[in-house]
Design a protein around this motif. Sequence first.
Motif, PDB file in Angstrom:
ATOM      1  N   SER A  77      68.488  26.615  57.308  1.00 53.51           N
ATOM      2  CA  SER A  77      69.190  25.374  57.598  1.00 53.51           C
ATOM      3  C   SER A  77      70.693  25.518  57.402  1.00 53.51           C
ATOM      4  O   SER A  77      71.463  24.713  57.920  1.00 53.51           O
ATOM      5  CB  SER A  77      68.670  24.250  56.697  1.00 53.51           C
ATOM      6  N   SER A  78      71.112  26.524  56.639  1.00 49.40           N
ATOM      7  CA  SER A  78      72.561  26.688  56.502  1.00 49.40           C
ATOM      8  C   SER A  78      72.938  28.133  56.210  1.00 49.40           C
ATOM      9  O   SER A  78      72.151  28.911  55.661  1.00 49.40           O
ATOM     10  CB  SER A  78      73.119  25.758  55.418  1.00 49.40           C
ATOM     11  N   ILE A  79      74.154  28.422  56.617  1.00 48.15           N
ATOM     12  CA  ILE A  79      74.751  29.738  56.325  1.00 48.15           C
ATOM     13  C   ILE A  79      76.139  29.477  55.777  1.00 48.15           C
ATOM     14  O   ILE A  79      76.844  28.572  56.253  1.00 48.15           O
ATOM     15  CB  ILE A  79      74.795  30.629  57.593  1.00 48.15           C
ATOM     16  N   GLU A  80      76.477  30.260  54.779  1.00 43.04           N
ATOM     17  CA  GLU A  80      77.786  30.058  54.156  1.00 43.04           C
ATOM     18  C   GLU A  80      78.316  31.396  53.651  1.00 43.04           C
ATOM     19  O   GLU A  80      77.541  32.199  53.107  1.00 43.04           O
ATOM     20  CB  GLU A  80      77.631  29.078  52.977  1.00 43.04           C
ATOM     21  N   ALA A  81      79.587  31.630  53.806  1.00 40.47           N
ATOM     22  CA  ALA A  81      80.181  32.873  53.298  1.00 40.47           C
ATOM     23  C   ALA A  81      80.110  32.880  51.770  1.00 40.47           C
ATOM     24  O   ALA A  81      80.337  31.848  51.135  1.00 40.47           O
ATOM     25  CB  ALA A  81      81.632  32.972  53.746  1.00 40.47           C
ATOM     26  N   GLU A  82      79.776  34.043  51.202  1.00 38.55           N
ATOM     27  CA  GLU A  82      79.783  34.168  49.731  1.00 38.55           C
ATOM     28  C   GLU A  82      81.212  34.437  49.278  1.00 38.55           C
ATOM     29  O   GLU A  82      81.957  35.158  49.951  1.00 38.55           O
ATOM     30  CB  GLU A  82      78.881  35.330  49.299  1.00 38.55           C
ATOM     31  N   GLY A 107      86.837  36.341  59.189  1.00 38.97           N
ATOM     32  CA  GLY A 107      87.650  35.475  60.049  1.00 38.97           C
ATOM     33  C   GLY A 107      86.852  34.418  60.767  1.00 38.97           C
ATOM     34  O   GLY A 107      87.392  33.690  61.597  1.00 38.97           O
ATOM     35  N   VAL A 108      85.580  34.292  60.420  1.00 34.37           N
ATOM     36  CA  VAL A 108      84.738  33.376  61.190  1.00 34.37           C
ATOM     37  C   VAL A 108      84.153  32.250  60.332  1.00 34.37           C
ATOM     38  O   VAL A 108      83.784  31.205  60.850  1.00 34.37           O
ATOM     39  CB  VAL A 108      83.650  34.183  61.952  1.00 34.37           C
ATOM     40  N   MET A 109      84.088  32.467  59.003  1.00 33.77           N
ATOM     41  CA  MET A 109      83.596  31.405  58.110  1.00 33.77           C
ATOM     42  C   MET A 109      84.389  31.444  56.812  1.00 33.77           C
ATOM     43  O   MET A 109      84.996  32.467  56.473  1.00 33.77           O
ATOM     44  CB  MET A 109      82.110  31.594  57.792  1.00 33.77           C
ATOM     45  N   THR A 110      84.345  30.348  56.089  1.00 34.29           N
ATOM     46  CA  THR A 110      85.032  30.305  54.801  1.00 34.29           C
ATOM     47  C   THR A 110      84.089  29.685  53.757  1.00 34.29           C
ATOM     48  O   THR A 110      83.381  28.707  54.068  1.00 34.29           O
ATOM     49  CB  THR A 110      86.382  29.546  54.931  1.00 34.29           C
ATOM     50  N   ALA A 111      84.069  30.270  52.566  1.00 29.56           N
ATOM     51  CA  ALA A 111      83.119  29.832  51.528  1.00 29.56           C
ATOM     52  C   ALA A 111      83.332  28.355  51.182  1.00 29.56           C
ATOM     53  O   ALA A 111      84.465  27.881  51.102  1.00 29.56           O
ATOM     54  CB  ALA A 111      83.289  30.691  50.279  1.00 29.56           C
ATOM     55  N   GLY A 112      82.233  27.652  51.000  1.00 30.00           N
ATOM     56  CA  GLY A 112      82.317  26.229  50.664  1.00 30.00           C
ATOM     57  C   GLY A 112      82.229  25.331  51.886  1.00 30.00           C
ATOM     58  O   GLY A 112      82.270  24.110  51.764  1.00 30.00           O
ATOM     59  N   PHE A 113      82.114  25.932  53.062  1.00 30.62           N
ATOM     60  CA  PHE A 113      82.070  25.163  54.318  1.00 30.62           C
ATOM     61  C   PHE A 113      80.888  25.662  55.157  1.00 30.62           C
ATOM     62  O   PHE A 113      81.070  26.348  56.164  1.00 30.62           O
ATOM     63  CB  PHE A 113      83.408  25.308  55.072  1.00 30.62           C
ATOM     64  N   LYS A 160      72.304  43.551  58.859  1.00 26.34           N
ATOM     65  CA  LYS A 160      71.785  43.566  57.482  1.00 26.34           C
ATOM     66  C   LYS A 160      71.380  42.153  57.044  1.00 26.34           C
ATOM     67  O   LYS A 160      71.479  41.809  55.857  1.00 26.34           O
ATOM     68  CB  LYS A 160      72.849  44.131  56.542  1.00 26.34           C
ATOM     69  N   GLY A 161      70.998  41.340  57.999  1.00 23.25           N
ATOM     70  CA  GLY A 161      70.550  39.973  57.652  1.00 23.25           C
ATOM     71  C   GLY A 161      71.705  39.114  57.182  1.00 23.25           C
ATOM     72  O   GLY A 161      71.575  38.313  56.272  1.00 23.25           O
ATOM     73  N   TYR A 162      72.875  39.304  57.784  1.00 22.86           N
ATOM     74  CA  TYR A 162      74.071  38.533  57.456  1.00 22.86           C
ATOM     75  C   TYR A 162      74.503  38.770  56.003  1.00 22.86           C
ATOM     76  O   TYR A 162      74.631  37.850  55.197  1.00 22.86           O
ATOM     77  CB  TYR A 162      73.909  37.044  57.845  1.00 22.86           C
ATOM     78  N   GLU A 163      74.714  40.021  55.765  1.00 17.44           N
ATOM     79  CA  GLU A 163      75.163  40.459  54.434  1.00 17.44           C
ATOM     80  C   GLU A 163      76.479  39.755  54.065  1.00 17.44           C
ATOM     81  O   GLU A 163      77.397  39.671  54.893  1.00 17.44           O
ATOM     82  CB  GLU A 163      75.415  41.980  54.492  1.00 17.44           C
ATOM     83  N   GLY A 164      76.552  39.288  52.848  1.00 17.19           N
ATOM     84  CA  GLY A 164      77.776  38.600  52.405  1.00 17.19           C
ATOM     85  C   GLY A 164      77.744  37.105  52.715  1.00 17.19           C
ATOM     86  O   GLY A 164      78.673  36.385  52.376  1.00 17.19           O
ATOM     87  N   PHE A 165      76.697  36.678  53.392  1.00 17.80           N
ATOM     88  CA  PHE A 165      76.517  35.242  53.658  1.00 17.80           C
ATOM     89  C   PHE A 165      75.303  34.760  52.879  1.00 17.80           C
ATOM     90  O   PHE A 165      74.341  35.519  52.684  1.00 17.80           O
ATOM     91  CB  PHE A 165      76.266  34.981  55.139  1.00 17.80           C
ATOM     92  N   CYS A 166      75.337  33.518  52.466  1.00 16.80           N
ATOM     93  CA  CYS A 166      74.189  32.925  51.798  1.00 16.80           C
ATOM     94  C   CYS A 166      73.461  32.046  52.818  1.00 16.80           C
ATOM     95  O   CYS A 166      74.065  31.149  53.414  1.00 16.80           O
ATOM     96  CB  CYS A 166      74.701  32.086  50.624  1.00 16.80           C
ATOM     97  N   LEU A 167      72.196  32.371  53.039  1.00 24.44           N
ATOM     98  CA  LEU A 167      71.400  31.601  54.006  1.00 24.44           C
ATOM     99  C   LEU A 167      70.362  30.783  53.253  1.00 24.44           C
ATOM    100  O   LEU A 167      69.665  31.305  52.386  1.00 24.44           O
ATOM    101  CB  LEU A 167      70.710  32.561  54.983  1.00 24.44           C
ATOM    102  N   MET A 168      70.280  29.521  53.574  1.00 26.81           N
ATOM    103  CA  MET A 168      69.291  28.646  52.934  1.00 26.81           C
ATOM    104  C   MET A 168      68.147  28.395  53.904  1.00 26.81           C
ATOM    105  O   MET A 168      68.405  28.033  55.059  1.00 26.81           O
ATOM    106  CB  MET A 168      69.922  27.293  52.580  1.00 26.81           C
ATOM    107  N   THR A 169      66.930  28.595  53.421  1.00 30.00           N
ATOM    108  CA  THR A 169      65.786  28.303  54.291  1.00 30.00           C
ATOM    109  C   THR A 169      65.245  26.923  53.955  1.00 30.00           C
ATOM    110  O   THR A 169      65.508  26.386  52.879  1.00 30.00           O
ATOM    111  CB  THR A 169      64.668  29.348  54.109  1.00 30.00           C
TER     112      THR A 169
END
Length: 564
Positions: free
Chosen positions: A489-494, A441-447, A553-562
């Motif tokens: 630099s970014s986080i995004e829902a998978e 409920g806090v993020m949506t994939a592609g955004f 768990k290091g933001y499991e289910g989210f894709c983080l870009m370094t």
Amino acid sequence: MPLLFNDGPDAIERQNEAVSEEQRSSEISATPVKHFDAVVIGAGFSGLYMLYRLRELGLSTRVYEAGAGVGGTWYWNRYPGARCDSPSVHYSYSFSPELEQEWEWTEKYPRQPEILRYLNHVADRFDLRRDIQLNTRVLSIIYNEASNLWMIKTDQGDQVSARYCITAAGCLSTPNTPKFPGLASFQGQVYHTGQWPHEGVDFTGKRVGVIGTGSTGIQVIPQIAKQAAHVTVFQRTPNYSLPARNRPLTPEEKASVKANYPQLRQTDRESAAGFTITRNEQSALEVTAEERQKKFEEVWAIGGFQVLASFSDIGINLESNTYMADFVRAKIGETVHNPEVARLLMPHDHPIGTKRICIDTGYYETYNRENVSLVDVRTSPIEEITPTGLRTKDAEYELDALVCATGFDAMTGALFNMEIRGKNGQLLKEKWADGPRTYLGVMTAGFPNLFIITGPGSPSVLSNMTVSIEQHVEWIGDCVQYMREHHCSSIEAEVAAEDAWVAHVNEVANFTLFPRANSWYLGANIPGKPRVFMPYVGGVGNYRIKCQEVADKGYEGFCLMTYD
Ligand code: NA7
């Protein structure tokens, strides 16, 4: 190359320079772009606290607010009788013990002016106003993939970029005024409760029509009836309303709350609905009819949401629910003198609690007044608004003023009013065409880096909003902090995590009786809106644990870009 996260004023400077370079090659390069680490949309409960938290983290932040003042819902909904249905001592911020101690709530359920005063006090006390731009509506939020920045445009000509964009635009902030034929021809005044005039309205001597009998209608009707010559209520669907039993807080209660705030807040956070309710763990089916009646009378005397906690299975078992609903219908019958009016006021088409339950002060009693009449527009629909009143299939009503208590385009309305485009130019409205899709409920994939406070898929409107808002704000703040520490630099829902969460939200909702009602929780109040259950029914406490686990768990289910 994506911009780096700032660590202080120098970094902000560097970012602004970098943005300037970036914008030279971007499509929106014509107007100078100011850069902020974060842009927050809305200055209600969510936006104010988000700003406070982001400032603590050292982020340059700009808040845009459409209203001429802070307060969100409580800025706009100034209709007579507007009051929160969560108790005041629970419906307030917990992040500052000093604020808790210095603020004095006067009544069990706070009135709109008191909540608005509180939020203005918060804005002043924490010096928030200098980063809030009022009278400014955000028109578009567009993600620029090359720079990994959000480009934000407002109706005041602002054009800014931000690493993080956080919507705090409210779940019930887009008023819904049905397109009644002839509305524009009406010669009297038309009001929507969600856009009430600041100077107030004097209905003395007026014939007033009120359309809508949800939480708002149920609050406003008794107040207008005290002033107007006559009130005609146009009701399409009767709702269950429970007595608020509102009263001033005693000095002893105030002192006790202040002495026990940490404990009270902890219980709220761990609870199902975000505030403390005494739950009966028994099923309504386990007890005799006399015991059931006794319990119902007990909770009715307490009033408020407590009534729904009379037994453990009111929300999930239709038989138990029907016992409760019958009890409330009987109370309506006892209160309203005219049996035909009482019958019309008795809800019949949905289990109790599956639409937002209403909490009232003297609502049913109002129909015993000589100057109040009830029209059933289910059997005799509204056909048009005429220059002098309202015409249904069977009759015409002369009116001087019309009040639309017709609700909101809930949860997605405020988001869809903006052009929100993520990766590949995808429009959020298009992505959510078949219903909202979020992870937690806090993020949506592609955004990427777009956070939605109390968005669809979170407990949100099914809970005490302040508890859910604080949890989201703190989770987002922690996430931003984590990103800083881990050079992200970014986080995004998978997509897979989002799909699983959407399935879970539906599964939990389907376990309850909620989907059986045509409610705004499902978008059923807006023609053409997909019928999808939007809030998360799993409970505030459980949801908090889940969100924390994901973070741990290091933001499991989210894709983080370094960025290195
Ligand atoms: P609600 O709960 O959505 O209620 C809106 C009311 O307006 C409801 O009785 C509707 O009847 C009625 N309505 C809407 N459109 C029409 C038309 N076209 N004709 C007749 N009646 C209509 O909004 P509220 O502002 O009361 O409450 C919203 C939330 O704010 C509340 O739940 C709290 O969380 C705070 P219907 O039921 O659709 O037949």
